[in-house]
Each structure stands twice: as structure tokens, then as C-alpha cells.
Design a protein around this motif. Structure first.
Motif, short mmCIF file in Angstrom:
data_model
loop_
_atom_site.label_atom_id
_atom_site.label_comp_id
_atom_site.label_asym_id
_atom_site.label_seq_id
_atom_site.Cartn_x
_atom_site.Cartn_y
_atom_site.Cartn_z
N GLN A 100 1.67 -6.58 9.90
CA GLN A 100 2.79 -7.51 9.81
C GLN A 100 4.06 -6.98 10.45
O GLN A 100 5.04 -7.69 10.55
N GLY A 101 4.02 -5.71 10.86
CA GLY A 101 5.16 -5.14 11.59
C GLY A 101 6.47 -5.29 10.85
O GLY A 101 7.51 -5.55 11.47
N ARG A 103 8.49 -3.10 9.52
CA ARG A 103 9.56 -2.15 9.90
C ARG A 103 10.26 -2.60 11.18
O ARG A 103 11.45 -2.41 11.34
N LEU A 104 9.50 -3.19 12.08
CA LEU A 104 10.10 -3.63 13.34
C LEU A 104 10.98 -4.86 13.12
O LEU A 104 11.91 -5.13 13.89
N LYS A 110 3.03 -8.43 16.60
CA LYS A 110 3.71 -7.27 17.20
C LYS A 110 3.38 -7.10 18.68
O LYS A 110 4.23 -6.70 19.47
N MET A 147 -8.52 -7.78 16.48
CA MET A 147 -8.45 -8.19 15.07
C MET A 147 -7.05 -8.71 14.75
O MET A 147 -6.05 -8.02 14.99
N ASN A 203 -5.99 -7.13 4.42
CA ASN A 203 -6.50 -6.06 3.55
C ASN A 203 -6.38 -4.65 4.14
O ASN A 203 -7.12 -3.76 3.75
N LYS A 335 5.85 -3.70 -1.79
CA LYS A 335 6.60 -4.46 -0.76
C LYS A 335 7.40 -5.59 -1.40
O LYS A 335 7.16 -5.98 -2.54
#
Ligand code: UTP
Length: 407
Positions: A100-101, A103-104, A110, A147, A203, A335
């Protein structure tokens, strides 16, 4: 499953809160919620109190790697073997692009992020250009599996189509969606993403092979006689993909898998650390390794565990099939997750939920043998994790330029 069965299932698992808003839903929404619930793997929540991912660090030892010098000395031999396997169609690549990126802070896939400065150069574009270096050199195309997750699948597929698959034969590319697990609050109660939707999240990258199998692609591997899968993360723009030297070295070493590694710059570097535990190759994630072990020195004053993995592995398909039923441990990721609370969707300011992730690093242990293959970080390791600072867009751009890529 009908309502009564679902109700009992939730009661048996202590998750009845998922039906809190059932009475407010229309017929279609009710059907959707029941379907979501029927897909929940309830057992994942057990690991909140029972850290099966914890490793027995009492029996930890150093693992030697094939060094840059050794690789240089045998380069031709390894390359010849790797090219032979590639030409025979025995190797395919897997891009792990289901993350899910966060941090970016980029809300699209991404791989569609633009690292260019004066021109558009997306991460996917750069990876496809890295692939071209190899396919041009050996004169063929390997299968490329990509993927995705339910969240980014459609956008990823559309992006490749819009870009004409970056000149790669479309019939050699297969996209597949990775499996998902429920998300729960810190109290272990599974959350609702909407009144009629259970909160799920991908997952973890350890799900890459089981998800590939669940999506029906194992048949293709068998039909095409694919024996090796080169698996790598989407965000390292210097990633060498299906590198024949790496493939050849791993195959000739008779190991069941290979891992590209770099020499760590400091004990705290944020890379998984290669070691052996109880006699098997293993990797401990940077956020799970105790500081004293990360900083331990050998008799020469060098780091005792000097090698960090860069998420580029070669896995033997026969062994992957043999261990398919072995369940990987879940790692808890704390999270911030938007969810329904008091009848409305709320976005929390602080981490409020656990996601359950399996990690590709844990597969190395299951493979039983692993060739650690050292690479030059300046040439092969430029991860785009953060907008600025360490492992960032900035640092990746610098390294791309150093390697002659026009930005
Ligand atoms: P990271 O652990 O860096 O996660 O993934 P991320 O989702 O990209 O970024 P953050 O942590 O939210 O900032 C390493 C690789 O594993 C893939 C990612 O796409 C990346 O290539 N991955 C991660 C998956 O394919 N699926 C997942 O569920 C998680």
C-alpha cells in the motif's frame, strides 16, 4: 452461507459486532456483508497474544555469502548457466506490487509513481527497462507475473495497458490479486470498513506464492515447465530482474533458493538480516532483531551478521510446491485504519488496528537452503520507501543518475 449460519459463526468466534448495522442494510448490502464474513480467516486474530512469528534466537549463527570477488571470478560460468535456464523458459519473474506504500504517501499503485525529473519515468517503467537489459542480452522473453491487491489491481492492469506493456509481449504478462486477511482493532475485534463491508487488507508479501496458486496460475507454471521464480519488490528502481549471473550461481550451488544481499552500512540499517537459526537459513526483519544481535562483532571487529536482504529472491518451484501447505507465521502491523465507529466511518489519528501479514523473508527458512549472493548496493539497491531522506525518492534519484539513467 445464510444469515443464521453466519450469526453462529460470528458468535463462535466472538466477532458478533460485525452484524451491528445489519438491520439498517438493504438486501444487496446484506448479501455483501454475509459474503465478506464467509471469507474471514478467524484464526489470524490468535496471533495478537501468541507471537508465533518470534524466532528462537538462542541458536543464531552467521551465514556466509558468495562475495562480490567470488562472483566476479566465476561470472562467465554463472552467466552461461543462467542464460541456458532462461532460454529454456525455466525462469519467470514475480513483481510484488500488492503493498500500500503508506510511507510514500502515494494513494495510487506504487509502481505508477513518477521518479523522473525532466521526463516521466515511473517505477514500473524503470523496472521494465531493467528487464529489457536482460531480455535483449539473451534474446527471449520470460513470463512476468505481477501480484497486485484488490485495492490496486484495476489501476495497475490499466496502467500497463495504457503504456502498451512497455514494449513487453502482453501474452507473457499475468496479473494476479493477492489474498487478504481481516483487519482488527487493538482489542482483537474485526473492524467494519463500511456498515456492509468487513475491513480487509492484503496478507503481506509472504502470500505471493499461495496467492499465485489460488489464482490458478500454478497450471501455467507446470505447463511451461517453469522451475525458478525470481521474486522482487516493486520499489527498488535498480532491481536487476532475472539476472542470469544470480540464476546461474543459485542453480549451480544446488540451493533451493537464492537471496541477493548487500553489506549493511550500520547495525541499524533498515534491512532484513540474513543468518541461520537452528541450522536453517533465516532472515530477521530490522524491526524484530534485538539491537545487541544487530550490532554484534566478530573477531575481526566486523559485523557478525553483515548481510541485509534487498527483497530479490530466486525460489525453486518444486520446493515451493512441496511446502505449500506449511503455514507462514503472521506478523502484526499496527496501523491507522479507517473504520465504522458509532455509525460513521472514522479515520483515526493514531494507529488503531492490526493488520496480519506474512513475509517473503520467512519463506527462506522453509526452503531449507539458500545461496546468499552479494551485490553492489550502489548498482542494485535504490528502494523508494519514503518521500525524502533514507530509502526515498531523493536517494533513489541520485542512484539512478549515478547509474546513467536520465531523469
Ligand atoms: P513494504 O514492506 O515496503 O510495504 O513492501 P509497502 O506496502 O510497499 O510500503 P509501506 O510499508 O506501506 O510504506 C515490500 C514489497 O512487498 C510488496 C510491496 O508492494 C513491496 O514491493 N507487498 C507488501 C505486497 O506485494 N503485498 C503486501 O501485502 C505487502
Amino acid at each position: 452461507m445464510d444469515f443464521e449460519k453466519i450469526k453462529k459463526l460470528l458468535k463462535d468466534n466472538g466477532q458478533e459486532q460485525l452484524l451491528e448495522y445489519y438491520g439498517e442494510l438493504d438486501g444487496k448490502q446484506r448479501a455483501q456483508l454475509l459474503e465478506d464474513v464467509s471469507k474471514i480467516n478467524f484464526s489470524v486474530t490468535d496471533c495478537i497474544n501468541n507471537h508465533v512469528a518470534d524466532k528462537n534466537l538462542k541458536d543464531i549463527a552467521t551465514v556466509p555469502a558468495k562475495s562480490l570477488d567470488e562472483i566476479a571470478a566465476h561470472r562467465d560460468e554463472y552467466c552461461e548457466e543462467g542464460v541456458k535456464l532462461l532460454r529454456a523458459g525455466k525462469v519467470a519473474a514475480v513483481i510484488l506490487a500488492g503493498g500500500q506504500g503508506t510511507r510514500l504517501g502515494f494513494d495510487k499503485p506504487k509502481g505508477t509513481f513518477n521518479v523522473g525529473v525532466t521526463r516521466t519515468l515511473t517505477i514500473f517503467g524503470q523496472l521494465m527497462s531493467n528487464i529489457k537489459d536482460v531480455t535483449d542480452a539473451y534474446g527471449g522473453y520470460f513470463y512476468l507475473f505481477i501480484m497486485t491487491s484488490e485495492i490496486n489491481h484495476d489501476e495497475t492492469v490499466a496502467f500497463f495497458k495504457q503504456n502498451d506493456y512497455f514494449g513487453y509481449p502482453a501474452d507473457k504478462i499475468r496479473f494476479y490479486v493477492q489474498d487478504k486477511e481481516p483487519v482488527c482493532g487493538l482489542d482483537g475485534k474485526i473492524l467494519l470498513a463500511d456498515k456492509h463491508r468487513v475491513a480487509f487488507s492484503p496478507n503481506g508479501n509472504g502470500g505471493w506464492y499461495s496467492s499465485l496458486v489460488n489464482s490458478g496460475l500454478q497450471q501455467l507454471l507446470k505447463k511451461e515447465g517453469i522451475e525458478w521464480l525470481n521474486v522482487f519488490s516493486v520499489d527498488n528502481v535498480l532491481q536487476r530482474i532475472c539476472d542470469p549471473v544470480f540464476i546461474g550461481a543459485t542453480s549451480l550451488s544446488r540451493s533451493f533458493c537464492g537471496a541477493k544481499v548487500v553489506r549493511k552500512t550500520c547495525p541499524e540499517e533498515r534491512v532484513g538480516v540474513l543468518c541461520s537459526i537452528e541450522g536453517r537459513p533465516d532472515i530477521i526483519e530490522y524491526y524484530e532483531i534485538p539491537q545487541d544481535i544487530a550490532a554484534e562483532k566478530d573477531e575481526n571487529g566486523e559485523l557478525k551478521y553483515p548481510y541485509g536482504v534487498i527483497l530479490n529472491y530466486l525460489f525453486n518451484v518444486h520446493v515451493l510446491d512441496a511446502i505449500l501447505s506449511w503455514k507462514l507465521p503472521y506478523h502484526l502491523a499496527k496501523k491507522k485504519v479507517a473504520h465504522v465507529a458509532d455509525g460513521v466511518i472514522k479515520t483515526p489519528d493514531e494507529p488503531n488496528a492490526y493488520k496480519f501479514e506474512t513475509l517473503a523473508v520467512d519463506m527462506v527458512r522453509y526452503m531449507g537452503s539458500c545461496l546468499a549472493f552479494e551485490v553492489d548496493r550502489e548498482k542494485e539497491f535504490a528502494p523508494v520507501k519514503n518521500p525524502t531522506g533514507v530509502d526515498s525518492v531523493e536517494s533513489a534519484r541520485k542512484l539512478l543518475e549515478k547509474n546513467g539513467v536520465k531523469l
